[in-house]
Motif scaffolding. Structure first.
Motif, mmCIF file in Angstrom:
data_model
loop_
_atom_site.group_PDB
_atom_site.id
_atom_site.type_symbol
_atom_site.label_atom_id
_atom_site.label_comp_id
_atom_site.label_asym_id
_atom_site.label_seq_id
_atom_site.Cartn_x
_atom_site.Cartn_y
_atom_site.Cartn_z
ATOM 1 N N TYR A 40 48.277 37.163 30.427
ATOM 2 C CA TYR A 40 46.769 37.938 30.301
ATOM 3 C C TYR A 40 46.458 38.636 31.422
ATOM 4 O O TYR A 40 45.987 39.750 31.251
ATOM 5 N N TYR A 41 47.058 38.295 32.680
ATOM 6 C CA TYR A 41 46.811 38.928 33.928
ATOM 7 C C TYR A 41 47.669 40.342 33.836
ATOM 8 O O TYR A 41 46.916 41.226 34.084
ATOM 9 N N ASN A 42 48.678 40.221 33.233
ATOM 10 C CA ASN A 42 49.443 41.644 33.118
ATOM 11 C C ASN A 42 48.793 42.452 32.260
ATOM 12 O O ASN A 42 48.532 43.661 32.329
ATOM 13 N N THR A 43 48.516 42.057 30.998
ATOM 14 C CA THR A 43 47.663 42.920 29.964
ATOM 15 C C THR A 43 46.432 43.392 30.664
ATOM 16 O O THR A 43 46.007 44.523 30.398
ATOM 17 N N GLY A 44 45.573 42.688 31.461
ATOM 18 C CA GLY A 44 44.429 43.194 32.282
ATOM 19 C C GLY A 44 44.860 44.247 33.262
ATOM 20 O O GLY A 44 44.103 45.345 33.451
ATOM 21 N N VAL A 45 46.072 44.121 33.743
ATOM 22 C CA VAL A 45 46.507 45.262 34.456
ATOM 23 C C VAL A 45 46.645 46.453 33.846
ATOM 24 O O VAL A 45 46.268 47.626 34.307
ATOM 25 N N GLU A 52 36.340 47.004 29.246
ATOM 26 C CA GLU A 52 36.093 45.824 28.291
ATOM 27 C C GLU A 52 37.311 44.967 27.971
ATOM 28 O O GLU A 52 37.407 43.670 28.072
ATOM 29 N N GLU A 53 38.404 45.668 27.580
ATOM 30 C CA GLU A 53 39.735 44.784 27.315
ATOM 31 C C GLU A 53 40.387 44.132 28.687
ATOM 32 O O GLU A 53 40.668 43.185 28.435
ATOM 33 N N SER A 54 40.180 44.927 29.644
ATOM 34 C CA SER A 54 40.742 44.460 31.017
ATOM 35 C C SER A 54 39.841 43.121 31.331
ATOM 36 O O SER A 54 40.374 42.178 31.879
ATOM 37 N N ILE A 55 38.538 43.275 31.294
ATOM 38 C CA ILE A 55 37.682 42.115 31.619
ATOM 39 C C ILE A 55 38.007 40.840 30.899
ATOM 40 O O ILE A 55 38.057 39.631 31.389
ATOM 41 N N GLU A 56 38.245 41.204 29.472
ATOM 42 C CA GLU A 56 38.594 39.971 28.699
ATOM 43 C C GLU A 56 39.844 39.328 29.004
ATOM 44 O O GLU A 56 40.077 38.157 28.881
ATOM 45 N N ALA A 57 40.810 40.318 29.131
ATOM 46 C CA ALA A 57 42.210 39.838 29.551
ATOM 47 C C ALA A 57 42.066 38.964 30.946
ATOM 48 O O ALA A 57 42.673 38.066 30.971
ATOM 49 N N TYR A 58 41.485 39.665 31.898
ATOM 50 C CA TYR A 58 41.395 38.621 33.145
ATOM 51 C C TYR A 58 40.545 37.338 33.023
ATOM 52 O O TYR A 58 40.904 36.248 33.441
ATOM 53 N N LYS A 70 44.201 36.654 42.197
ATOM 54 C CA LYS A 70 44.346 38.054 41.809
ATOM 55 C C LYS A 70 43.686 38.339 40.490
ATOM 56 O O LYS A 70 42.953 39.460 40.411
ATOM 57 N N ALA A 71 43.550 37.333 39.765
ATOM 58 C CA ALA A 71 42.957 37.651 38.431
ATOM 59 C C ALA A 71 41.453 37.643 38.610
ATOM 60 O O ALA A 71 40.657 38.555 38.008
ATOM 61 N N ARG A 72 40.943 36.782 39.431
ATOM 62 C CA ARG A 72 39.450 36.880 39.919
ATOM 63 C C ARG A 72 38.938 38.084 40.348
ATOM 64 O O ARG A 72 38.282 38.527 40.177
ATOM 65 N N GLU A 73 39.851 38.287 41.453
ATOM 66 C CA GLU A 73 39.406 39.711 42.245
ATOM 67 C C GLU A 73 39.707 40.873 41.180
ATOM 68 O O GLU A 73 38.585 41.831 41.365
ATOM 69 N N ASN A 74 40.590 40.902 40.538
ATOM 70 C CA ASN A 74 40.507 42.275 39.534
ATOM 71 C C ASN A 74 39.440 41.936 38.395
ATOM 72 O O ASN A 74 38.914 43.118 37.892
ATOM 73 N N LEU A 75 39.043 40.763 37.980
ATOM 74 C CA LEU A 75 38.075 40.788 36.905
ATOM 75 C C LEU A 75 36.620 41.194 37.663
ATOM 76 O O LEU A 75 35.756 42.045 37.289
ATOM 77 N N GLN A 76 36.373 40.925 39.178
ATOM 78 C CA GLN A 76 35.355 41.301 39.893
ATOM 79 C C GLN A 76 35.305 42.930 39.846
ATOM 80 O O GLN A 76 34.236 43.505 39.821
ATOM 81 N N LYS A 77 36.328 43.376 40.267
ATOM 82 C CA LYS A 77 36.625 45.036 40.434
ATOM 83 C C LYS A 77 36.146 45.579 38.832
ATOM 84 O O LYS A 77 35.569 46.530 38.926
ATOM 85 N N ALA A 78 36.828 44.929 37.875
ATOM 86 C CA ALA A 78 36.395 45.575 36.559
ATOM 87 C C ALA A 78 34.936 45.454 36.237
ATOM 88 O O ALA A 78 34.470 46.433 35.734
ATOM 89 N N LEU A 79 34.349 44.328 36.541
ATOM 90 C CA LEU A 79 32.816 44.209 36.155
ATOM 91 C C LEU A 79 32.115 45.139 37.069
ATOM 92 O O LEU A 79 30.998 45.759 36.665
ATOM 93 N N LEU A 80 32.440 45.338 38.277
ATOM 94 C CA LEU A 80 31.680 46.297 39.296
ATOM 95 C C LEU A 80 31.602 47.690 38.494
ATOM 96 O O LEU A 80 30.965 48.433 38.550
ATOM 97 N N GLU A 81 33.089 48.175 38.362
ATOM 98 C CA GLU A 81 33.278 49.613 37.652
ATOM 99 C C GLU A 81 32.608 49.531 36.443
ATOM 100 O O GLU A 81 31.929 50.677 36.070
#
Length: 202
Positions: free
Chosen positions: A95-100, A109-115, A127-138
């Motif tokens: 799921y993490y790699n899918t989010g990346v 939206e897809e990346s947020i769900e994957a993270y 790393k998943a938590r940080e990337n989720l936060q970045k995607a939510l901010l974006e």
């Protein structure tokens, strides 16, 4: 007697097949490290019948991603993520790699769900938590919640009287700067510890 011999032969062949699967994964990993992604994909394909099928799939997905075959990589990651025959850690990684991949395609939206799914299987994945936060901010920036207002609107607006005095404002600014510095330091430590790869290499 003949049936007994075939049974013993089968018992001897099965471990050899599993060992060959592991050898193919090792071979694929060597190709991957050498930057020979096409050869790595072929080696991982040969390991699909072994006991390490899902590790081979994850690695194949990573190689496909490096080959810029992002949609194929997502399909492979989804196979691993949705399988109940593999570990939660591997499913989380898929799921993490899918989010990346989705993040790189700007599919927020897809990346947020994957993270989020990655964190459901491994809540300690920083790393998943940080990337989720970045995607939510974006997403917040894109939806207008991140201060993306027109310049004309800003120019026409009269300055509001601040509710904070100068000392309080400076304290908050210092706290934010320290927090940013700590975050940047942590990210640079993670990069130096794990290299510069965005995906998890199994």
């Amino acid at each position: 007697m003949k049936a007994r011999f075939l049974y013993l032969l089968n018992l001897m062949v099965l471990p050899l097949l599993a060992q060959n699967g592991n050898n193919f994964i090792k071979q694929g990993n060597e190709y991957y490290k050498a930057g020979k992604m096409e050869e790595a994909v072929k080696a991982y394909d040969k390991a699909m019948d072994g006991s390490q099928k899902y590790i081979a799939l994850m690695n194949k997905g990573n190689a496909l991603y490096r080959l810029k075959k992002q949609e194929e990589a997502i399909k492979i990651y989804e196979q691993v993520a949705t399988s109940r025959q593999t570990s939660e850690e591997l499913r989380s990684g898929a799921y993490y790699n899918t989010g990346v991949v989705y993040s790189n395609q700007n599919k927020l939206e897809e990346s947020i769900e994957a993270y989020k799914n990655a964190l459901r299987f491994n809540s300690k994945d920083t790393k998943a938590r940080e990337n989720l936060q970045k995607a939510l901010l974006e997403r917040k920036k894109q939806s207008g919640g991140g201060g993306g207002q027109d310049k004309k609107e800003d120019e026409n607006r009269k300055p509001d009287k601040s509710r904070l005095n100068q000392h309080q404002a400076q304290n908050q600014l210092n706290k934010l700067e320290n927090k940013e510095k700590n975050t940047q330091q942590r990210i640079s430590e993670d990069k130096s510890q794990y290299g510069t790869s965005n995906e998890k290499d199994w």
